[in-house]
Design a protein around this motif. Structure first.
Motif: not given
Length: 165
Positions: A93-118
């Motif tokens: 949640s922190f990384f996705m929020g940080l990604n949204l604040v900095n870039g306005g869209e979800l990009t790199w945080s999705l990779y963390i979410l997917l790998f950690w989710g696996l």
């Protein structure tokens, strides 16, 4: 007059007798508990020697202890999984929020979410597998670690007792 099947069968093997008696006792007793004296009486009626009953009771107690240890291990594993899932939710949640604040869209945080989710998914799969060689190895490792912790705590407590007196 046809002879029913139950009237034709006049002998049972030991396993059949155990199952029939188990069902009958369960139906009759429901929530009733038996005393040790009642257990001895039932065994005497079934011509089971007190020595044989004592050995069976010891085996049953050992089996109950093993079952309790495995239940404790499963509780430990579920707690560890819940902690892992909580960490996953907070950090992602922190990384996705940080990604949204900095870039306005979800990009790199999705990779963390997917790998950690696996990793979390595999952890959950292993947690809910309560049979097999991997489960047994994990249980034995956990049990040894608990035995070592108990030994260290006992030694530590004995040292404090000797220093305190």
């Amino acid at each position: 007059m046809p002879v029913s099947q139950t009237q034709m069968i006049r002998s049972y093997n030991q396993e059949d007798i155990q199952q029939i008696l188990q069902i009958a006792i369960a139906r009759q007793a429901d929530d009733t508990e038996f005393t040790r004296e009642q257990l001895l009486e039932i065994a005497a009626e079934l011509e089971i020697s007190p020595e044989c009953l004592q050995v069976a009771e010891q085996q049953w107690l050992q089996k109950q202890g093993e079952i309790q240890k495995r239940q404790d291990f499963n509780i430990y594993r579920h707690g560890r999984l819940q902690k892992h899932a909580g960490n996953f939710a907070i950090v992602n949640s922190f990384f996705m929020g940080l990604n949204l604040v900095n870039g306005g869209e979800l990009t790199w945080s999705l990779y963390i979410l997917l790998f950690w989710g696996l990793g979390l998914g595999l952890n959950a799969w292993n947690t809910y597998q309560s049979e097999g060689e991997d489960y047994e190895k994990a249980f034995q490792r956990w049990y040894r670690q608990n035995q070592i912790k108990q030994s260290i705590n006992t030694i530590w407590n004995n040292l404090f007792k000797t220093w305190g007196t």
